[in-house]
Design an enzyme around this catalytic site. Structure first.
Site, mmCIF file in Angstrom:
data_model
loop_
_atom_site.group_PDB
_atom_site.id
_atom_site.type_symbol
_atom_site.label_atom_id
_atom_site.label_comp_id
_atom_site.label_asym_id
_atom_site.label_seq_id
_atom_site.Cartn_x
_atom_site.Cartn_y
_atom_site.Cartn_z
ATOM 1 N N TYR A 38 3.307 1.625 17.283
ATOM 2 C CA TYR A 38 4.635 2.248 17.367
ATOM 3 C C TYR A 38 5.668 1.248 17.871
ATOM 4 O O TYR A 38 5.798 1.023 19.083
ATOM 5 C CB TYR A 38 4.540 3.464 18.321
ATOM 6 N N LYS A 44 -7.262 -0.857 22.059
ATOM 7 C CA LYS A 44 -7.659 -0.335 20.737
ATOM 8 C C LYS A 44 -8.131 -1.490 19.842
ATOM 9 O O LYS A 44 -9.117 -1.362 19.120
ATOM 10 C CB LYS A 44 -6.444 0.382 20.130
ATOM 11 N N SER A 96 0.831 -1.212 0.000
ATOM 12 C CA SER A 96 0.000 0.000 0.000
ATOM 13 C C SER A 96 0.862 1.258 0.000
ATOM 14 O O SER A 96 2.034 1.216 0.370
ATOM 15 C CB SER A 96 -0.909 -0.001 1.225
ATOM 16 N N GLU A 110 0.809 5.539 1.012
ATOM 17 C CA GLU A 110 0.109 6.595 1.754
ATOM 18 C C GLU A 110 0.323 7.949 1.078
ATOM 19 O O GLU A 110 1.441 8.291 0.701
ATOM 20 C CB GLU A 110 0.638 6.637 3.194
ATOM 21 N N ASP A 153 -2.668 14.896 16.611
ATOM 22 C CA ASP A 153 -1.901 15.717 17.560
ATOM 23 C C ASP A 153 -2.369 17.158 17.441
ATOM 24 O O ASP A 153 -2.394 17.718 16.345
ATOM 25 C CB ASP A 153 -0.397 15.649 17.236
ATOM 26 N N HIS A 174 3.619 -0.956 3.882
ATOM 27 C CA HIS A 174 2.902 0.303 3.693
ATOM 28 C C HIS A 174 3.973 1.365 3.457
ATOM 29 O O HIS A 174 4.799 1.623 4.342
ATOM 30 C CB HIS A 174 2.094 0.618 4.957
ATOM 31 N N ALA A 177 -7.753 7.167 20.297
ATOM 32 C CA ALA A 177 -8.222 6.501 19.077
ATOM 33 C C ALA A 177 -9.206 5.377 19.390
ATOM 34 O O ALA A 177 -10.157 5.148 18.638
ATOM 35 C CB ALA A 177 -7.017 5.957 18.304
ATOM 36 N N PHE A 233 12.192 14.103 10.554
ATOM 37 C CA PHE A 233 11.241 13.017 10.827
ATOM 38 C C PHE A 233 11.617 12.233 12.082
ATOM 39 O O PHE A 233 10.762 11.903 12.896
ATOM 40 C CB PHE A 233 11.146 12.066 9.631
ATOM 41 N N THR A 246 -4.085 10.620 4.391
ATOM 42 C CA THR A 246 -4.007 11.119 5.765
ATOM 43 C C THR A 246 -5.062 12.190 6.027
ATOM 44 O O THR A 246 -5.571 12.834 5.106
ATOM 45 C CB THR A 246 -2.613 11.705 6.086
#
Ligand code: FAD
Length: 285
Positions: free
Chosen positions: A144, A164, A14, A16, A108, A265, A124, A215, A47
């Site tokens: 994460y 979640k 995939s 993004e 955020d 991804h 979430a 990043f 996103t």
């Protein structure tokens, strides 16, 4: 086929994208999407970067990518960007557009542009529980491998992640990382905590020294010495950097797939060249 079905059926690939801000960027993104379509991705995701001026960018772009290219599209939605009422309206619009997949996130506050943070959902997991009630959507969540920056420990973060998944997340997509050991350790810990959904690794090709520093500092992810050395070596040489970055990400991708990852991804940053080169390397092996 919904994303979770594709993940369960075999390796899924995939891309993004993020919603462009200008007409010119939007046209460029459609060129990029056209290039990437040729690689036959299993899905693309868009996103949620909600802003006061352009509140519907994610839904609009998701609909356009589906209509124009026939992609299976995952629309991201954040807690901080929407009230409960807005989420309900968005769900109706997504259904009208034939979009059945949502990646539900907290978001955020500091990333919102021209928009006051919303407070109907704090985490979430609360948004996911609501979305499950909203209709026949397949819902994914974020995770994460090096822990979420707010969490005290990886174990505490994984305990929340289990909540979640219990709320309805059917698959997870990871934050980017550059050392696969973090991903494999995370898989073991998640499984030990009773998390049994597919965990799709997120990869981002680095295109420059400054980008890498931005990043990695923002997302609090580690930079292995070999990556740092290569980025420093090729800093200022665009083609050299491109080749190094693609080689690094391709090696990472192949090792992940060999180790049992359910697919890849790719964070494209709305560019096609590196994503295409990596996927070609991966699919060619
Ligand atoms: P949550 O799952 O809510 O977790 C956030 C933190 O709260 C974690 O530390 C967790 O351990 C903790 N926590 C969870 N539940 C509880 C609880 N009940 N009590 C106490 N603590 C709790 N951001 C955007 O703005 N738009 C996007 O489109 C977007 N897409 C993303 C896609 C992926 C694959 C990833 C990995 C991230 C994305 N993000 C996006 C960034 C994301 O919004 C941020 O990382 C955000 O800080 C956390 O979102 P989350 O959904 O993981 O939060």
């Amino acid at each position: 086929m919904k994303v979770v079905e594709r993940l369960n059926a075999g390796k899924a690939y995939s891309f993004e994208f993020y919603p462009p801000k200008t007409e010119e960027d939007a046209l460029r993104l459609f060129d990029v999407a056209g290039d990437l379509k040729a690689l036959g991705p299993d899905f693309v995701s868009v996103t949620d970067s909600s802003s006061g001026a352009m509140p519907h960018r994610t839904v609009d772009l998701s609909g356009a990518l589906k209509a124009k290219f026939g992609f299976e599209v995952v629309a991201h939605l954040t807690c901080v960007g929407h009230t409960r009422g807005e989420i309900q309206e968005i769900c109706l619009r997504l259904k009208d557009l034939g979009i059945r997949d949502i990646l539900a996130l907290r978001g955020d506050d500091h990333n919102l542009v021209g928009l006051e943070p919303r407070h109907d959902y704090r985490y979430a997991s609360q948004l996911i529980a609501d979305l499950k009630r909203a209709g026949d959507f397949s819902i994914g969540g974020a995770c994460y491998p090096e822990k979420h920056p707010d969490a005290a420990t990886l174990e505490a973060d994984i305990a929340r992640l289990k909540e979640k998944v219990d709320a309805g997340a059917e698959y997870l997509i990871t934050q980017l990382f550059f050392d696969n050991a973090f991903y494999f350790r995370f898989l073991d810990k998640a499984a030990a905590a009773g998390i049994n959904v597919p965990i799709l690794p997120g990869l981002m090709p680095i295109t420059g020294y400054r980008q890498m520093m931005n990043f990695t500092q923002m997302m609090k992810v580690a930079v292995p010495p070999a990556l740092r050395k290569g980025i420093e070596r090729w800093d200022g040489d665009k083609e050299g950097m491109f080749g190094f970055s693609v080689d690094y990400a391709s090696a990472q991708a192949l090792d992940l797939l060999k180790g049992g990852a359910p697919g890849l991804h790719l964070y494209t940053l709305n560019r096609s060249r590196a994503a295409m080169a990596i996927l070609k390397n991966v699919k060619g092996k």
